[in-house]
Design a protein around this motif. Sequence first.
Motif, PDB file in Angstrom:
ATOM      1  N   UNK A  55       0.830  -1.210   0.000  1.00  0.00           N
ATOM      2  CA  UNK A  55       0.000   0.000   0.000  1.00  0.00           C
ATOM      3  C   UNK A  55       0.862   1.256   0.000  1.00  0.00           C
ATOM      4  N   UNK A  56       1.868   1.287   0.868  1.00  0.00           N
ATOM      5  CA  UNK A  56       2.727   2.466   0.963  1.00  0.00           C
ATOM      6  C   UNK A  56       3.521   2.676  -0.325  1.00  0.00           C
ATOM      7  N   UNK A  57       4.059   1.592  -0.893  1.00  0.00           N
ATOM      8  CA  UNK A  57       4.827   1.705  -2.136  1.00  0.00           C
ATOM      9  C   UNK A  57       3.955   2.196  -3.289  1.00  0.00           C
ATOM     10  N   UNK A 101       8.755  -6.061 -10.046  1.00  0.00           N
ATOM     11  CA  UNK A 101       7.363  -6.015  -9.619  1.00  0.00           C
ATOM     12  C   UNK A 101       6.895  -4.550  -9.620  1.00  0.00           C
ATOM     13  N   UNK A 102       5.847  -4.205 -10.378  1.00  0.00           N
ATOM     14  CA  UNK A 102       5.436  -2.801 -10.508  1.00  0.00           C
ATOM     15  C   UNK A 102       5.080  -2.115  -9.199  1.00  0.00           C
ATOM     16  N   UNK A 154      -2.191 -17.023  -1.860  1.00  0.00           N
ATOM     17  CA  UNK A 154      -1.366 -17.989  -2.599  1.00  0.00           C
ATOM     18  C   UNK A 154       0.113 -17.600  -2.747  1.00  0.00           C
ATOM     19  N   UNK A 155       0.445 -16.305  -2.806  1.00  0.00           N
ATOM     20  CA  UNK A 155       1.860 -15.962  -2.964  1.00  0.00           C
ATOM     21  C   UNK A 155       2.712 -16.569  -1.858  1.00  0.00           C
ATOM     22  N   UNK A 163      -3.985  -6.451  -4.295  1.00  0.00           N
ATOM     23  CA  UNK A 163      -2.925  -7.070  -5.105  1.00  0.00           C
ATOM     24  C   UNK A 163      -2.121  -8.107  -4.330  1.00  0.00           C
ATOM     25  N   UNK A 164      -1.693  -9.144  -5.033  1.00  0.00           N
ATOM     26  CA  UNK A 164      -0.856 -10.183  -4.437  1.00  0.00           C
ATOM     27  C   UNK A 164       0.624  -9.805  -4.444  1.00  0.00           C
TER      28      UNK A 164
END
Length: 323
Positions: free
Chosen positions: A71-73, A131-132, A207-208, A278-279
């Motif tokens: 969230x912060x990123x 990873x975006x 799942x990650x 998001x995962x």
Amino acid sequence: MEKDSKVYVAGHRGMVGSAIIRQLKAIGYNNIITRSRHELDLCSQGAVAEFFQKEKPDVVYLAAAKVGGIHANNSFPAQFIYENLMIESNIIHQAYLNGVQKLLFLGSSCIYPKMATQPMVESELLNGYLEPTNEPYAIAKIAGIKLCESYNRQYGVDYRSAMPTNLYGTNDNFHPENSHVIPAMMRRFHEAVENGSSEVIIWGSGKPMREFLHVDDMAAASIYICHLERKVYDEFTDERCSHINVGTGIDCTIKELAETLARVTNFQGELSFDTSKPDGTPRKLMQVDRLKKLGWTAGIQLEEGLKQTYEWFKENALDLREA
């Protein structure tokens, strides 16, 4: 490194920096320099230059950084890339200018491509797209590695880089939105138990797969890596792939982590997964063969580490409630 060497720990109030200081003191180092962010703005080139010119440290642990979870990123990408680039550039450059021969830069496993071969070996760096959700932070950390490599090549200094997996433990950030997965979930489970809730919602599908390392193990590894003789360190690295992964070499799914946290916090309700969130990267497991060959392995098992962390959290819960 002599026990009276002047050691500067940048980021001493953070989770990793405070753990490094605890362990340095435990093994007899008594000349440790620290500055709070109110005393020294690490994003200010002039302030950092003045500090190094005055203090002239012998060794630097660069644990200062702007950090946060998905969230912060996602919310503050400009701050994450700018502040981290400035902090590492100012400290590494002033360390060189002021004669610091030994420095340890602490990075992150997010430097590796999103679809990196698992487990991630050090040579995976720059082999694919990041990873975006945390790309700005990752690019800043990659720049820190390359700063260390470049100063070693051009100036002959001994600046090393350690890339930890996901960390947790004492002094973690337990903010409900801006924290990493373990403290965010631990706080959620704790509040559910306090409030008698029958359900805890977990962000993502569950799942990650993630690997987790207790911060006390990270501090021990950092000091170990920094103390290694240069010829030993250089035997397992090279000037264009000089960083070392630090982890356990063992991972679990987010669902399994949630189930473990439920046991640790004595939560008896149901787990629900919010798949609208998001995962992130599907899997992030470090290959730690390089560090094992250098003679170090992690010692704190995940469930035991979570129990220790939860006890610390409960003792400090009132102070952290508004954090």
